[in-house]
Every structure is written in structure tokens, then in C-alpha cells.
Design a protein around this motif. Sequence first.
Motif, PDB file in Angstrom:
ATOM      1  N   UNK A  80      -3.095   3.195   3.760  1.00  0.00           N
ATOM      2  CA  UNK A  80      -2.856   4.519   4.342  1.00  0.00           C
ATOM      3  C   UNK A  80      -1.359   4.804   4.262  1.00  0.00           C
ATOM      4  N   UNK A  81      -1.001   5.903   3.649  1.00  0.00           N
ATOM      5  CA  UNK A  81       0.418   6.164   3.417  1.00  0.00           C
ATOM      6  C   UNK A  81       0.656   7.665   3.296  1.00  0.00           C
ATOM      7  N   UNK A  82       1.881   8.063   3.563  1.00  0.00           N
ATOM      8  CA  UNK A  82       2.313   9.440   3.333  1.00  0.00           C
ATOM      9  C   UNK A  82       3.359   9.387   2.226  1.00  0.00           C
ATOM     10  N   UNK A  83       3.139  10.126   1.171  1.00  0.00           N
ATOM     11  CA  UNK A  83       4.007  10.038   0.004  1.00  0.00           C
ATOM     12  C   UNK A  83       4.538  11.417  -0.359  1.00  0.00           C
TER      13      UNK A  83
ATOM     14  N   UNK B 213      -0.562  13.040   2.721  1.00  0.00           N
ATOM     15  CA  UNK B 213      -1.214  11.915   3.388  1.00  0.00           C
ATOM     16  C   UNK B 213      -2.442  11.484   2.588  1.00  0.00           C
ATOM     17  N   UNK B 214      -2.560  10.194   2.333  1.00  0.00           N
ATOM     18  CA  UNK B 214      -3.730   9.737   1.592  1.00  0.00           C
ATOM     19  C   UNK B 214      -4.121   8.328   2.013  1.00  0.00           C
ATOM     20  N   UNK B 215      -5.382   8.042   1.833  1.00  0.00           N
ATOM     21  CA  UNK B 215      -5.891   6.680   1.975  1.00  0.00           C
ATOM     22  C   UNK B 215      -6.449   6.257   0.628  1.00  0.00           C
ATOM     23  N   UNK B 216      -6.003   5.112   0.143  1.00  0.00           N
ATOM     24  CA  UNK B 216      -6.520   4.550  -1.106  1.00  0.00           C
ATOM     25  C   UNK B 216      -7.322   3.301  -0.760  1.00  0.00           C
TER      26      UNK B 216
ATOM     27  N   UNK C 186      -1.858  -5.171   9.076  1.00  0.00           N
ATOM     28  CA  UNK C 186      -0.829  -5.144   8.053  1.00  0.00           C
ATOM     29  C   UNK C 186       0.086  -3.938   8.167  1.00  0.00           C
ATOM     30  N   UNK C 187       1.336  -4.095   7.774  1.00  0.00           N
ATOM     31  CA  UNK C 187       2.282  -2.995   7.824  1.00  0.00           C
ATOM     32  C   UNK C 187       1.959  -1.973   6.749  1.00  0.00           C
ATOM     33  N   UNK C 188       2.620  -0.820   6.818  1.00  0.00           N
ATOM     34  CA  UNK C 188       2.437   0.186   5.784  1.00  0.00           C
ATOM     35  C   UNK C 188       2.846  -0.397   4.438  1.00  0.00           C
TER      36      UNK C 188
END
Length: 353
Positions: A11-14, A94-97, A249-251
Motif C-alpha cells: 500500500x503506497x501513495x506515489x 494511492x494504490x494497493x499492489x 511491515x513498513x511502507x
Amino acid sequence: MTFYYFGVEIEVIVEPHNKQQPVPAPVSDHLDYWYDKIAKALRNRKGSDQQALKAIAESRRTTYRSTTDRHLTWWITWDGSLIAPEWPKHPGVPLEAVSPRLETRKRWEDEIDAFWSAMRAVFHMPRRVLRCGSHVHVSPGRGSFHLKELQAIAFAVVFYNDQVQQVLPQSRRNYHYCVPNKEHSRKLKGKSISAVAALINAVQSKEKLVEIIQGLSKKDRPVLWNFHNVTKMPFTEEPAIGTVEFRGGRCLRGPVRTKRWISFAVAFMILAIQEFKLPLKSSYPSCSPSLFWQKIRNAAATENMAQHLPESFKTMNESNRSDITDDPGDDYPFDLPNARFIPQSGSTSDVEV
């Protein structure tokens, strides 16, 4: 031969390279454009079998993927935990892979490298992130854990909780999406290790074990070690997929730390099964964080994963600041769960998408 399956959720914002096309609020259909773009970049890359990666983009999670589909492709979607009430209009995506099911006996690292190559082709990785994290799902090669193995893992979750907390970055300790099981579970609160061992020894079903280690309702899901997938839960129609999920786990913003947290999650479950045989004893020798970390590295070595784990647990928790720039695209040491997203400047990538 023993081996393990696993999958990772990132999960991250790119920030897109092309900042002339800012993305409105996360509910906007504009997300389709960026999700399709990263899916295409994935399909233009090859995995360890030298075949093109499979990827599906979906900005609306109306229903979860079927059991068969979820194991076969990268899935690019969005997750509600990434959305903040104060979300502004900015270039952040924002996306989840969600990865396909990977195997420890194969060159799974190539798949992780290919994913991050695709991500860097489309996006700038941000210095600061908002409400981001990673989850790792693990199951044995035969498909699901035996009850005795799950009992061993559950006991290790309690017994090694303090040591695991030392491995986590500060921002992930007691974070509300990954609360330590022994602090969340109504069955475990206030119990001594001998009492926990007795409770777990008496378990006769996976459902009862899940009830003890975290609870059986949907609100019991966001704990550090989530056992809800080992059996069918009463709040869902989804079948059990047989995995134990590590949520601490961390980002993840690059391949090095992705491989670290995958390897840690797999190694922890191997260590638990190796060390805690049924019936559990009423007491076990105490263990320092350094000794625990050596045990984790030794367990990882059985699946040829130790090379992805640093020598010191302080590199994992990022208190050793000399190691914070060892991951391409990841130049900020800590996740900041309460921080506002700050876009970076940058140039357009010349990498083929």
C-alpha cells in the motif's frame, strides 16, 4: 521437500512523473488511467520464468478477486486505509499492489525486482507517505498449515511479541492497523506464558485457535499476525485461503526492503514451527532481540532467504541511520502515519513503460 508460498500486499501513495495531470480525490475515475498504466508496465516485464508478468488493474473493489484469480496475477487497486478525510487534490496516486502467489523454491526475487522496475518507470516515489504499509501472507507448499503448526505460530506470536516489536520501525509499533495480538485478544490479555501455552495446547480446531489469538469478528482482523484466512470466518462468504498474514511491515518503496519483510515473515513462521513442538511447555528460556534476530536469520537460511535479511535487527527498525538509503527510490527513513503527503519534484522518466 518443504517450501512456502507467499504473497505481498503493498500500500503506497506515489507521485506520477507527469505532474501536469494531477489526480483528483481518490474516488475519481482518473485512477483508472494510472492503474492501467502501471499494469501495462508490469505486463511489459518478465518474471523468473522469462514470461511476461500478468497484471490486472481495477480502481473499484466492488468484490474481492476469486480464489483462483488472486493467485495468478499482480492486482492493482485501491484500499480504503489510504484515504484521509483531509485528502487534497494533488498529484499523489494511492494504490494497493497485490502480488501473485510466489514460491520460496523459485526465483521469486526476479518478480519483486520487475514490479519495482515498473513502478519506477511510471511513478516518483515520495519522501513522505500517508497511512501506508505492507502485508505478507504465508502458507506451506502443501496449501495450508496443519493445526499443530498454527498452534506453534500462535504461541510464537505471543512469546516473541517484545522481540518482534524491536524489529518493527517505530511507526509500526502499536499502529492501529497492526495491534499486537496479545494486547488485542480478550482471551490473552493478562495471561502468563504458561497460561497461554495451556490455552493453545487445549485447542481442538482452527476456529478455536483463531478465537484465542485474535477473535472471530471482522473488527478483530487488523492485528499484527492475522489468522483469519486459515479458516472460513463467520462474517464473510469468502473461502479460507490457508495463509497467516503479517501486517507489521513498513511502507515499501523499493525492492530491498520488500525482500526483507517478505523474508522476515516467512522466517518467523519457520522458526515458530521448528522451536515450539506440541504439547507446549509451561516455560521457555528468555531471548534477547539480538539472539532472536539470529534465530530468524537461521530460519530464513533454510529457504535460502537469509541473504535478504541484514545482520542486525536495528537495520530493520531503521534505528541504524547509516542503512536508510540502501533501497533504490527509498530515501526517507521512517513512515509517518499522521503526516500530510508532500509531493516531490522530479523529472520525467526515460524508462520504457
